[in-house]
Design an enzyme around this catalytic site. Structure first.
Site, PDB file in Angstrom:
ATOM      1  N   CYS A   1      -5.645  -3.353   2.176  1.00  0.00           N
ATOM      2  CA  CYS A   1      -5.475  -3.418   3.626  1.00  0.00           C
ATOM      3  C   CYS A   1      -6.771  -3.573   4.412  1.00  0.00           C
ATOM      4  O   CYS A   1      -7.313  -4.668   4.508  1.00  0.00           O
ATOM      5  CB  CYS A   1      -4.702  -2.187   4.104  1.00  0.00           C
ATOM      6  SG  CYS A   1      -3.987  -2.427   5.762  1.00  0.00           S
TER       7      CYS A   1
ATOM      8  N   LYS B   1      -9.242   2.285  -2.330  1.00  0.00           N
ATOM      9  CA  LYS B   1      -9.558   1.572  -1.099  1.00  0.00           C
ATOM     10  C   LYS B   1     -11.016   1.805  -0.724  1.00  0.00           C
ATOM     11  O   LYS B   1     -11.534   2.905  -0.846  1.00  0.00           O
ATOM     12  CB  LYS B   1      -8.640   2.067   0.016  1.00  0.00           C
ATOM     13  CG  LYS B   1      -8.614   1.226   1.276  1.00  0.00           C
ATOM     14  CD  LYS B   1      -7.492   1.707   2.195  1.00  0.00           C
ATOM     15  CE  LYS B   1      -7.318   0.819   3.408  1.00  0.00           C
ATOM     16  NZ  LYS B   1      -6.173   1.253   4.237  1.00  0.00           N
TER      17      LYS B   1
ATOM     18  N   GLU C   1       0.840  -1.194   0.000  1.00  0.00           N
ATOM     19  CA  GLU C   1       0.000   0.000   0.000  1.00  0.00           C
ATOM     20  C   GLU C   1       0.880   1.252   0.000  1.00  0.00           C
ATOM     21  O   GLU C   1       1.863   1.339   0.738  1.00  0.00           O
ATOM     22  CB  GLU C   1      -0.873  -0.040   1.251  1.00  0.00           C
ATOM     23  CG  GLU C   1      -1.881   1.072   1.387  1.00  0.00           C
ATOM     24  CD  GLU C   1      -2.752   0.891   2.626  1.00  0.00           C
ATOM     25  OE1 GLU C   1      -3.711   1.677   2.772  1.00  0.00           O
ATOM     26  OE2 GLU C   1      -2.487  -0.019   3.437  1.00  0.00           O
TER      27      GLU C   1
END
Length: 653
Positions: A169, A115, A46
């Site tokens: 994540c 994300k 990330e």
């Protein structure tokens, strides 16, 4: 992709916070290494272009511009490469910033995935800088590096022969991760770009989370976390790298490494597809999601791979029926418990006073006897209710005869000896068969006579016959129809020959008294044989099963790959060459020609002997491979083996 294997990699570079140029060079180096190893997709952590812990610097226009310039440079790097690259970066669009993953291949940005779930608790402040990509319109296109690029959480990337998806994540920690929907929509591999920090005990939880998600979604899951170079002002990033396949960890990076890492492994997409085909829950979930299919956009990447130079990286286990070393004792104990519990239930249901079984001094009858002993002990019954019958025939040797008697005596069961010689000779006379003609009639008459003895004694003693035949014999049809093929309950029906050896050895080491253990170890050293042909002049066994039908370690491997995963002979042959190449001292080494020969035998017998399995008795399922016609394996007895045998003929050509 070669033989269903896709080579994937995760890269963990050393980052320098805010230094996009330096970070890009580190990523370039790892991309070059991945390309050199034939990797098809490589994924980085990330925010890998800027570093994850840049804080408020992410709002600086200079950093955002430098990240885009770095992406442009990586586009050029990939222009003449085959590998697809996934990197993390911040991206500003219409006045807000997204935490994104960009997919690059062949000089193009194929897509950008923002994300979905932003961390905004405790040590995380993502909501201070970023917005979620979940609110983007489904057909969003953005201008990036001079290209019009699809952007959204609904992107699926097709590399010709497989499909992958991306989440970032915190997405994995959500109650319903995006990867769940991505997998149902067709993603076979999911890549997660992460920057998860290290806390005492967090690694184990994170590892279980990745394994669980890969199992639930029946996918491969590649998790790559930020490592050395991230700020340690308040937290530490250990560079977690995990690659799982349907709940199994197949590769891990070194945590807390101070050097860059490239972790490369093979993902078996064929296996994942097979699991999805047979898992009705997955297909039901897919049907439920068809209404949302239009929400997802499929992006085609160029499929380019070199089969001629493909090298398999993973180790192939030659004994797939055996448990892992980490839970070896527990699993073998569990197999015994499954078998004995099943027998207890059958005894209770039938209200049987006894169980009757033939004890030959061979492996299969030995395991069946041990299961009977465990069942009677669990029911607090006298072991004398177990009636073991040794039935010497024309091929019985002193060694097996002695072991049969010794085993029954040391275990304290009821012993009976009933010779079948005179009955068989009378039978040969009745049907006009010359006993010197030692053909299939000669052999099968003995097996059927033994079965008749067992059945009639069971009637005499208000009991039932416990079958001793195993899964390997059922696969090969190495049993006599109407003879040892039938019983009233087959406790070994779900246990292959390779596992039986380890079960008997485990019992000898952990539960047997010294006398029983001595006998069990000698049984293990005795060649497997039906003992239907007279012994050699020196008294040794003349008829060795593995000389006739082939090594059981090979046949069990073939059986597992064919029934568990539906692999074709070409792939089974390829895997067997790696499994039996001499790296594992537990098994013999076999040449390609030997493997081809015995694989052909297996395919021919497996199809031809289905009629025996179609009428097999009840018996407990023990592992993931079973041949019960009422459960796991339903095949017509007249199915053609032509296609399988034709492919066997082509192997090694």
């Amino acid at each position: 992709m070669y033989q269903g294997f896709v080579k994937v990699a995760l890269g963990i570079p050393e980052v320098r916070l805010g230094d996009c140029r330096r970070n890009t060079l580190a990523i370039e180096s790892l991309i070059a290494k991945a390309e050199g190893q034939g990797v098809e997709v490589v994924c980085f952590p990330e925010m890998s272009l800027t570093g994850y812990t840049v804080g408020d610097l992410v709002q600086q226009q200079l950093l955002l511009d430098n990240a885009e310039q770095s992406l442009l440079r990586l586009m050029e790097v990939t222009r003449n490469l085959n590998v697809a690259v996934i990197v993390g970066l911040p991206f500003s669009h219409e006045g807000v910033i997204y935490n994104c993953a960009a997919v690059l291949q062949g000089g193009h940005i194929c897509g950008i995935v923002p994300k979905s779930f932003l961390s905004g608790h405790k040590e995380f402040y993502e909501k201070r800088w970023f917005v979620s990509g979940r609110d983007l319109p489904r057909d969003t296109m953005v201008r990036l590096c001079g290209q019009n690029v699809p952007m959204g959480v609904n992107l699926l990337f097709e590399l010709g022969h497989f499909t992958f998806g991306i989440e970032i994540c915190e997405d994995l920690w959500a109650p319903i991760p995006p990867s769940t929907a991505l997998s149902v929509q067709g993603a076979e591999i999911v890549f997660n770009l992460s920057a998860t920090d290290e806390l005492a005990g967090k690694h184990d939880y994170r590892r279980q989370l990745v394994m669980s998600q890969s199992a639930r979604s029946i996918c491969a899951y590649v998790f790559v976390g930020a490592g050395y170079g991230e700020s340690t002002q308040d937290v530490v990033f250990g560079g977690e790298g995990l690659i799982c396949e349907n709940g199994h960890m197949i590769a891990q990076a070194d945590r807390f490494s101070l050097k860059e890492q490239l972790l490369v492994t093979d993902v078996d997409v064929n296996t994942l597809r097979c699991e999805r085909r047979v898992n009705t829950s997955f297909s039901f979930a897919r049907r439920q999601s068809l209404a949302e299919k239009g929400r997802y956009r499929r992006i085609e990447l160029e499929a380019s791979y070199d089969n001629d130079n493909f090298q398999l990286l993973r180790t192939i286990n030659p004994l797939p029926f055996l448990p892992d070393a980490s839970n070896y004792d527990e699993r073998l104990q569990e197999v015994f418990n499954i078998q004995s519990t099943a027998l207890v239930r059958r005894i209770a249901h039938t209200e049987a006073k006894t169980v009757v079984l033939g004890v030959s001094g061979g492996l299969d009858s030995t395991l069946a006897l041990l299961v009977c002993v465990r069942a009677f002990d669990a029911m607090h019954r006298d072991r004398k209710g177990i009636v073991g019958i040794t039935m010497p025939g024309f091929g019985t040797t002193d060694r097996t005869y002695t072991n049969a008697l010794a085993l029954m005596k040391s275990l304290g069961i009821t012993m009976r000896e009933i010779s079948i010689k005179e009955a068989c000779l009378q039978h040969f006379k009745d049907i006009g068969h010359n006993p010197e003609q030692r053909d299939v009639t000669y052999e099968n008459a003995q097996a059927r006579e033994r079965t008749q003895v067992l059945m009639d004694v069971a009637n005499q003693m208000n009991g039932f016959v416990v079958g001793t035949g195993d899964l390997s014999e059922l696969a090969l049809g190495w049993c006599t129809f109407g003879g040892d093929q039938i019983s009233m309950y087959g406790v070994n029906a779900g246990v292959p020959k390779t596992l039986i050896r380890y079960l008997v050895r485990w019992y000898a080491q952990h539960e047997a008294d010294p006398d029983t253990a001595t006998t069990l170890l000698d049984v293990l050293d005795t060649p497997v044989s039906p003992e239907l042909i007279p012994a050699e002049t020196d008294g040794t066994i003349a008829q060795k099963t593995e000389d006739l039908v082939g090594p059981y370690e090979l046949h069990d491997f073939f059986l597992y790959q064919m029934v568990r995963y539906g692999y074709r002979p070409k792939k089974i042959y390829y895997l067997a060459q790696h499994a039996f190449d001499g790296h594992d001292e537990r098994v013999a080494r076999y040449s390609g020609e030997q493997i081809r020969h015995w694989l052909t035998v297996f395919c021919r017998r497996f199809f031809a002997q289905q009629y025996k399995r179609s009428s097999m008795p009840d018996g407990p399922k023990v592992g993931k491979v079973n041949l019960s016609p009422r459960g796991d394996w339903r095949m017509p007895s007249d199915a053609s083996s032509a296609a399988w045998l034709d492919e066997c003929e082509e192997l090694g050509a």
